[in-house]
Design a protein around this motif. Structure first.
Motif, PDB file in Angstrom:
ATOM      1  N   LYS A 136       0.792  -1.270  -0.078  1.00  0.00           N
ATOM      2  CA  LYS A 136      -0.125  -0.050   0.003  1.00  0.00           C
ATOM      3  C   LYS A 136       0.786   1.275  -0.021  1.00  0.00           C
ATOM      4  O   LYS A 136       0.682   2.144  -0.752  1.00  0.00           O
ATOM      5  CB  LYS A 136      -0.924   0.073   1.284  1.00  0.00           C
ATOM      6  CG  LYS A 136      -1.703   1.129   1.566  1.00  0.00           C
ATOM      7  CD  LYS A 136      -2.586   1.227   2.722  1.00  0.00           C
ATOM      8  CE  LYS A 136      -3.137   2.548   2.859  1.00  0.00           C
ATOM      9  NZ  LYS A 136      -4.132   2.464   4.259  1.00  0.00           N
ATOM     10  N   LYS A 137       1.782   1.395   0.829  1.00  0.00           N
ATOM     11  CA  LYS A 137       2.593   2.576   0.950  1.00  0.00           C
ATOM     12  C   LYS A 137       3.491   2.582  -0.348  1.00  0.00           C
ATOM     13  O   LYS A 137       3.486   3.911  -0.964  1.00  0.00           O
ATOM     14  CB  LYS A 137       3.785   2.146   2.133  1.00  0.00           C
ATOM     15  CG  LYS A 137       4.686   3.559   2.183  1.00  0.00           C
ATOM     16  CD  LYS A 137       5.851   3.000   3.449  1.00  0.00           C
ATOM     17  CE  LYS A 137       6.641   4.118   3.384  1.00  0.00           C
ATOM     18  NZ  LYS A 137       7.687   3.906   4.661  1.00  0.00           N
ATOM     19  N   ASP A 138       4.144   1.572  -0.870  1.00  0.00           N
ATOM     20  CA  ASP A 138       4.696   1.677  -2.317  1.00  0.00           C
ATOM     21  C   ASP A 138       3.614   2.298  -3.281  1.00  0.00           C
ATOM     22  O   ASP A 138       4.172   3.127  -4.163  1.00  0.00           O
ATOM     23  CB  ASP A 138       5.401   0.387  -2.726  1.00  0.00           C
ATOM     24  CG  ASP A 138       6.329  -0.318  -1.586  1.00  0.00           C
ATOM     25  OD1 ASP A 138       6.999   0.761  -0.948  1.00  0.00           O
ATOM     26  OD2 ASP A 138       6.833  -1.229  -1.914  1.00  0.00           O
ATOM     27  N   VAL A 139       2.591   1.794  -3.552  1.00  0.00           N
ATOM     28  CA  VAL A 139       1.625   2.417  -4.588  1.00  0.00           C
ATOM     29  C   VAL A 139       1.368   3.897  -4.225  1.00  0.00           C
ATOM     30  O   VAL A 139       1.250   4.911  -5.025  1.00  0.00           O
ATOM     31  CB  VAL A 139       0.521   1.584  -4.576  1.00  0.00           C
ATOM     32  CG1 VAL A 139      -0.600   2.163  -5.765  1.00  0.00           C
ATOM     33  CG2 VAL A 139       0.643  -0.075  -5.053  1.00  0.00           C
ATOM     34  N   ILE A 140       1.079   4.107  -3.003  1.00  0.00           N
ATOM     35  CA  ILE A 140       0.812   5.451  -2.617  1.00  0.00           C
ATOM     36  C   ILE A 140       1.988   6.358  -2.902  1.00  0.00           C
ATOM     37  O   ILE A 140       1.949   7.565  -3.314  1.00  0.00           O
ATOM     38  CB  ILE A 140       0.322   5.639  -1.055  1.00  0.00           C
ATOM     39  CG1 ILE A 140      -0.858   5.005  -0.894  1.00  0.00           C
ATOM     40  CG2 ILE A 140       0.592   7.243  -0.727  1.00  0.00           C
ATOM     41  CD1 ILE A 140      -1.260   4.895   0.660  1.00  0.00           C
ATOM     42  N   ASN A 141       3.180   6.078  -2.826  1.00  0.00           N
ATOM     43  CA  ASN A 141       4.609   6.814  -2.866  1.00  0.00           C
ATOM     44  C   ASN A 141       4.647   7.152  -4.233  1.00  0.00           C
ATOM     45  O   ASN A 141       5.194   8.106  -5.009  1.00  0.00           O
ATOM     46  CB  ASN A 141       5.822   6.146  -2.849  1.00  0.00           C
ATOM     47  CG  ASN A 141       5.983   6.067  -1.057  1.00  0.00           C
ATOM     48  OD1 ASN A 141       5.293   6.936  -0.161  1.00  0.00           O
ATOM     49  ND2 ASN A 141       6.663   5.265  -0.631  1.00  0.00           N
TER      50      ASN A 141
END
Length: 201
Positions: A136-141
């Motif tokens: 999730k964090k990676d996609v948001i980044n």
């Protein structure tokens, strides 16, 4: 040789510079995808045979056989291992959808004989949640906050769904983790999966 190296490096640029796992963020063709996965030292599994739901990706037809190219990533230490499917247009070999799956069902042949795998996964809630948060964090980044968020936790477990709708790409994250196993006669089973699906326009 120098030209080939530059081409591969150029292709890698189209992978998101995610902290954990590279994902294809722009539409490519099958030849380019194979070069990218080779660079990542992925294991080529072959062309899978599968059927998908209507509109699983743009133009997908129910009950039709599709033959996505399949790889197993070796640079991801989470279990279940990461398998990647690239669905492509049969006319020009351009990738229309990529599915990145950490799925315990890849290791279950029969729920009556392999049911112990569900019992093992049921004890790994913290590990699954950590992996989900990383993805999730990676996609948001890369793409910003999701356009739709459903992070529901019920009596039976965690069932999360995140969606992004962009000009050139749509992205879906699905996370399911059963805190309670269901029974089918003597067998018990649950859902333990993280999926990242990208559709290219």
């Amino acid at each position: 040789m120098k030209k080939q190296v530059l081409i591969v490096l150029g292709l890698i640029v189209y992978l998101s510079s995610f902290a954990q796992t590279p994902f294809l963020t722009e539409k490519k063709n099958i030849k380019e995808v194979r070069e990218i996965e080779n660079q990542l030292q992925s294991v080529f599994i072959g062309f899978d045979t599968t059927r998908v739901q209507q509109d699983y990706f743009p133009g997908a037809v129910k009950d039709k056989d599709y033959y996505p190219i399949k790889f197993k990533r070796t640079n991801d230490d989470f279990f279940p291992e990461l398998f990647v499917h690239y669905y492509y247009d049969e006319n020009d070999s351009s990738v229309v959808c990529a599915s990145y799956d950490w799925e315990i069902m890849n290791y279950v042949q029969n729920i009556f004989t392999d049911g112990h795998r569900f019992e093992t996964e049921q004890k790994r809630k913290k590990e699954y949640l950590k992996k989900y948060k990383e993805v999730k964090k990676d996609v948001i980044n890369s793409l910003g906050e999701p356009d739709k968020i459903d992070e529901s936790k019920g009596d039976e477990g965690y069932f999360y769904k995140l969606e992004w709708f962009k000009e050139d790409i749509d992205v879906l994250i699905l996370f399911s983790f059963s805190t309670k196993l269901k029974a089918m006669g003597p067998a018990k089973f649950g859902s333990y999966r993280i999926r990242l699906k990208l559709e290219y326009k």
